[in-house]
Design an enzyme around this catalytic site. Structure first.
Site, PDB file in Angstrom:
ATOM      1  N   LYS A 167       0.707  -1.271   0.051  1.00 23.99           N
ATOM      2  CA  LYS A 167       0.132   0.101  -0.083  1.00 23.99           C
ATOM      3  C   LYS A 167       0.824   1.365  -0.010  1.00 23.99           C
ATOM      4  O   LYS A 167       0.605   2.214  -0.784  1.00 23.99           O
ATOM      5  CB  LYS A 167      -0.863  -0.012   1.188  1.00 23.99           C
ATOM      6  CG  LYS A 167      -1.906  -1.062   0.887  1.00 23.99           C
ATOM      7  CD  LYS A 167      -2.708  -1.242   2.437  1.00 23.99           C
ATOM      8  CE  LYS A 167      -3.852  -2.386   2.180  1.00 23.99           C
ATOM      9  NZ  LYS A 167      -4.404  -2.735   3.413  1.00 23.99           N
ATOM     10  N   ASP A 179     -10.576   3.626   4.696  1.00 27.72           N
ATOM     11  CA  ASP A 179     -10.944   2.050   4.372  1.00 27.72           C
ATOM     12  C   ASP A 179     -12.665   2.212   4.372  1.00 27.72           C
ATOM     13  O   ASP A 179     -13.091   1.123   3.778  1.00 27.72           O
ATOM     14  CB  ASP A 179     -10.752   1.413   5.778  1.00 27.72           C
ATOM     15  CG  ASP A 179      -9.669   0.439   5.535  1.00 27.72           C
ATOM     16  OD1 ASP A 179      -9.252   0.040   4.397  1.00 27.72           O
ATOM     17  OD2 ASP A 179      -8.839   0.077   6.489  1.00 27.72           O
ATOM     18  N   GLN A 191      -4.388  -1.461  10.099  1.00 34.15           N
ATOM     19  CA  GLN A 191      -4.232  -2.674   9.335  1.00 34.15           C
ATOM     20  C   GLN A 191      -4.689  -3.853  10.314  1.00 34.15           C
ATOM     21  O   GLN A 191      -4.153  -4.285  11.288  1.00 34.15           O
ATOM     22  CB  GLN A 191      -2.931  -3.056   8.999  1.00 34.15           C
ATOM     23  CG  GLN A 191      -2.663  -4.426   8.215  1.00 34.15           C
ATOM     24  CD  GLN A 191      -3.092  -4.460   6.972  1.00 34.15           C
ATOM     25  OE1 GLN A 191      -3.111  -3.320   5.861  1.00 34.15           O
ATOM     26  NE2 GLN A 191      -3.947  -5.395   6.349  1.00 34.15           N
TER      27      GLN A 191
END
Ligand code: NAP
Length: 290
Positions: free
Chosen positions: A56, A123, A100
């Site tokens: 990412k 997210d 995460q």
């Protein structure tokens, strides 16, 4: 839309094409004094999480954004974790943050979506952003959960019509199945959400124009789940290991790829689309901060 040759719906051309758009959006923001910046909170040393967060970060830097991975020890107490996250999200210098997953056991009950304010929730897990999905947002300016958003981008790229189509989503998780079902409905598909208690799953999948599978079961979707039309599309979200330890999806790719109109490979299908959506959400969050 398709001849007799099935479309291999790879993410690479979509990502390639989107990169120039991301770069120019990022440059435009920088000209306005904003460098899109993301903070990734990584707790512990789960090998898969280390790889995902590294990928990412690399992708964000490719188009000029900044991304910092903040590593926290796996034995962190809940109080320490919450205070660290608060300090990170309160920091005005970043536009997007996420935690995460998975978190270590002692933190796994925490709803991380609620720790990140809606404006920085790249997210798309915060209740306020989920509420936008309920209200009918399609994703132009909202922060939409990344995997479902990426699947819509992929369908658009390959000219796969959603309007009026029967789409069966297998899996009802909070990060994929449920938001996917809502988003597809917002794009005017007729959606059936299936799960482990669904009766006669094959009847549903045989009637589908498009099947999105996200269950985490290697090569589950075999030819017995398909009809004979060769007009169905398969979107495979699964990331599993096969009997040889190789990455594979939830669909029995080798044995069904000739029996469908289009299919996403694993790897190289949905996975990179999730990262692309994260980048788009970061730029959106940075733009919204203006
Ligand atoms: P999850 O939270 O484990 O949920 C799995 C879902 O599948 C549940 O709703 C479960 O039903 C359903 N299910 C399990 N076995 C089933 C069966 N035999 N028939 C029908 N439904 C069944 O999974 P997730 O987090 O959504 O992840 C699913 C897969 O996608 C995993 O392989 C994960 O690694 C992958 N993934 C990939 C990406 C990407 O970017 N490519 C992103 C996220 C996840 P119940 O609700 O009834 O238990």
């Amino acid at each position: 839309m398709t001849g007799n040759t099935p479309i291999l719906m790879k993410s690479a051309p979509v990502v390639e094409q989107s990169l120039s758009e991301l770069s120019s959006k990022c440059s435009a923001l920088k000209e306005k004094g904003i460098t899109p910046t993301m903070k990734v909170i990584l707790v512990g040393d789960n090998p898969a999480s280390i790889i995902y967060t590294r990928n990412k970060k690399r992708f964000m830097e490719k188009f000029g954004a900044e991304c910092e991975i903040i590593k926290l020890p796996s034995n962190l107490s809940e109080t320490e974790f919450l205070s660290k996250v608060k300090a990170i999200v309160d920091d005005q210098s970043n536009h997007g943050c996420f935690v995460q997953l998975p978190l270590p056991k002692q933190l796994s009950h925490i709803d991380v979506g609620e720790l990140i304010p809606p404006s920085k929730d790249v997210d798309g897990f915060n209740k306020a952003n989920i509420m936008n999905l309920f209200k009918g947002e399609k994703g132009e300016s909202a922060l939409i959960p990344c995997t479902p958003k990426g699947i819509i981008t992929l369908c658009n790229h390959y000219g796969i019509e959603l309007l009026g189509k029967n789409v069966v989503v297998i899996g009802r998780s909070l990060i994929v199945g449920k938001p996917m079902s809502l988003l597809l409905g917002n794009h005017n598909a007729t959606v059936t959400m299936c799960h482990s208690r669904t009766q006669n799953l094959k009847e549903h999948t045989k009637a589908a124009d498009i099947i999105v599978i996200a269950i985490g079961s290697a090569k589950f979707l075999t030819k017995e789940f398909l009809n004979n039309s060769k007009k169905q599309y398969i979107i495979d979200v699964g990331m599993n290991q096969d009997e040889n330890g190789k990455l594979c999806g939830d669909a029995d790719y080798q044995n069904i790829k000739e029996l469908v109109a289009g299919i996403t490979p694993v790897p190289g299908g949905v996975g990179p689309m999730t990262i692309l959506s994260l980048a788009q959400n970061l730029l959106q969050a940075a733009e919204n901060s203006l």
